[in-house]
Design an enzyme around this catalytic site. Structure first.
Site, short mmCIF file in Angstrom:
data_model
loop_
_atom_site.label_atom_id
_atom_site.label_comp_id
_atom_site.label_asym_id
_atom_site.label_seq_id
_atom_site.Cartn_x
_atom_site.Cartn_y
_atom_site.Cartn_z
N HIS A 60 21.09 5.80 11.63
CA HIS A 60 20.83 4.56 12.38
C HIS A 60 19.61 4.67 13.28
O HIS A 60 19.51 3.99 14.30
CB HIS A 60 22.06 4.16 13.21
CG HIS A 60 23.33 4.08 12.44
ND1 HIS A 60 23.70 2.99 11.69
CD2 HIS A 60 24.33 5.01 12.29
CE1 HIS A 60 24.88 3.22 11.12
NE2 HIS A 60 25.26 4.44 11.45
N SER B 237 -10.28 2.87 14.37
CA SER B 237 -10.34 1.44 14.68
C SER B 237 -11.78 1.03 14.91
O SER B 237 -12.58 1.80 15.47
CB SER B 237 -9.50 1.15 15.92
OG SER B 237 -9.80 -0.12 16.45
N LYS C 237 -8.16 5.40 18.56
CA LYS C 237 -7.15 5.25 17.52
C LYS C 237 -7.31 6.25 16.36
O LYS C 237 -8.41 6.55 15.94
CB LYS C 237 -7.19 3.82 16.94
CG LYS C 237 -6.76 2.72 17.89
CD LYS C 237 -5.28 2.83 18.24
CE LYS C 237 -4.38 2.66 17.05
NZ LYS C 237 -4.49 1.32 16.43
N GLU D 160 0.53 3.89 5.19
CA GLU D 160 0.78 2.45 5.23
C GLU D 160 0.43 1.78 3.90
O GLU D 160 1.15 0.89 3.43
CB GLU D 160 0.00 1.82 6.38
CG GLU D 160 0.51 2.25 7.75
CD GLU D 160 -0.37 1.77 8.90
OE1 GLU D 160 -1.37 1.08 8.63
OE2 GLU D 160 -0.05 2.09 10.06
#
Length: 475
Positions: free
Chosen positions: A157, A278, A284, A291
């Site tokens: 969970h 970025s 970043k 992804e």
């Protein structure tokens, strides 16, 4: 009259928009090696059975080899007007060698010709995918070896559950990929069947020997029904199902690596070579490879759904709808190859922050089950031990402590069964060592998993070498 190779009964040229819509050469040109190999096998069988002359076959073989060389070198002039790879090659062959080229299509249809191309192509593609899949398995093994002593939280969970070895986590994904490889082998077997000789749908009146073309093309089986041979796309659907499962596994791994690489988790660092930055935020470091693989999983699912939907209402035998099988298959093959290549490198270069993962475990209650098991071994029924441990956890939360920080006096407020050895039991590493049930996270169990994983990889490689011999004639 139409000048298409099928145009004898047509009195008009095909509408340009219709011709462009009908054509598949933009994507099925990648089948050229298989198409030429299939044609050479078919031509040889025709000659062996006296359907065409040996002289015609030698001219056909020489002409096809010349065409293949032109395509290999990027010199072949593909034509949209000729619709597909089959007619592009046949038209050029006939122009080059005359009537001999026009005889090649005797006892053959584009239906079984296209089908045999796809069967051959899938066999070759599955071997290439299998090689890359093994590299990812080996990368997981490597990470499990490199970080064999790292302990991290196991989750249910998305909450801390129990301590596990990081290697145990890696070997869980290795087990998934092992099942994927088993499915890949089944996909290969499903593709390893020759449809050549079925012609359009009903076979032929010529005295052909399909078993000879099957042998020449290194197929282990023949379709026993000509209708089934030209209309079967089960093997492609099975491949897309395998691909969807494989991508789902990689997507789950991607999700975890994305989370683990955040500042909040800081469990891992993905190498710069597999990260991006970025355009506006200089600080970043984005896990874009993970992804993208997570995102492309939906794309593969879409191809499976698309082909299932295409096939669900088709009567026997061939229908033009089936032309829609190729683009999704080709895109899925390319997606798998890229995703597996990326993951093989990413996992090899990933850094795991073991100090951070272990520190998180020292400041939570992931060892609560060990405390309950301790009480059970002291004679307390498990449900009662569970309740007493829960009571201790609640007490710790009110006092800003963890279980290992309780005094003996505080332990005895929970149960008189506690003795000083409870501190040894609550030690995270001791808890790992004790979990030696089969498949568990104990050190000896994880070593067994790694050992069996390596044996599985060796067996996979042996299977790959055996199957490579079946496709090596397609150069």
């Amino acid at each position: 009259m139409s000048d298409m190779m099928w145009g004898g009964r047509f009195q008009k040229e095909e509408n340009k928009n219709a011709a462009a819509f009908n054509a598949s050469i933009s994507f099925d040109r990648r089948l050229y090696k298989e198409d030429i190999a299939g044609s050479i096998a078919h031509g040889g069988m025709l000659a062996d059975n006296g359907i065409i002359t040996k002289e015609d076959f030698h001219a056909i073989q020489k002409g096809l080899e010349k065409i293949k060389k032109e395509i290999d070198e990027g010199q072949f002039p593909f034509s949209v007007e000729l619709e597909d790879i089959h007619m592009n090659i046949e038209k050029r062959l006939t122009e080059d060698i005359g009537d001999a080229g026009a005889r090649l299509h005797t006892a053959r249809s584009r239906n079984d010709q296209c089908a045999v191309d796809l069967h051959l192509y899938m066999k070759r593609a599955l071997i290439e995918i299998g090689e890359k899949l093994i590299l990812v398995e080996e990368a997981m093994q490597s990470a499990a070896e490199k970080y064999a002593d790292v302990i991290c939280p196991g989750y249910t969970h998305m909450q801390h559950a129990q301590p596990i070895l990081f290697a145990h986590h890696m070997m869980a994904y290795h087990a998934m990929l092992h099942r994927d490889f088993t499915r890949l082998m089944a996909c290969y077997d499903s593709a390893d069947i020759s449809p050549l000789g079925a012609c359009a749908l009903a076979g032929t009146t010529y005295p052909i020997k399909p078993e000879d073309t099957a042998k020449a093309l290194h197929f282990n089986k023949l379709y026993g029904n000509s209708l089934d041979a030209v209309s079967d796309r089960d093997y492609l659907i099975e491949f897309l199902s395998f691909a969807s499962l494989l991508m789902m596994h990689l997507s789950r791994l991607s999700e975890e690596l994305i989370l683990w690489s955040t500042t909040e988790f800081h469990f891992i660092d993905i190498d710069d070579a597999y990260s991006t930055g970025s355009s506006i935020m200089p600080q970043k470091k984005n896990p874009d490879m993970c992804e993208l693989i997570r995102g492309k999983t939906g794309r593969v699912y879409g191809h499976l759904t698309a082909l299932l939907t295409t096939m669900k209402g088709l009567p026997l035998a061939y229908n033009k709808d089936m032309q829609e099988d190729k683009e999704g298959i080709f895109d899925t093959i390319d997606t798998l190859k890229t995703a597996l290549t990326i993951y093989a490198g990413l996992l090899q270069t990933m850094t795991v922050n073991g100090e951070r993962t272990e520190e998180m475990l020292k400041n939570d209650f992931a060892n609560a089950t060990d405390m309950a098991d301790y009480l059970v071994k002291k004679g307390i029924p498990f449900r009662n031990a569970h309740a007493l441990t829960g009571k201790a956890v609640h007490y710790c939360l009110t006092q800003g402590k963890v279980l290992a920080e309780l005094t003996m006096e505080e332990f005895h407020q929970v149960s008189d069964a506690f003795e000083k050895d409870i501190y040894e039991v609550l030690d995270i590493r001791n808890g790992i060592k004790r979990r030696n049930s089969y498949g568990g996270t104990g050190y000896s169990q994880v070593e067994r998993q790694k050992c069996e994983g390596k044996k599985a990889e060796e067996n996979q490689k042996k299977w790959m070498e055996e199957k490579k011999k079946e496709i090596e004639f397609i150069k």
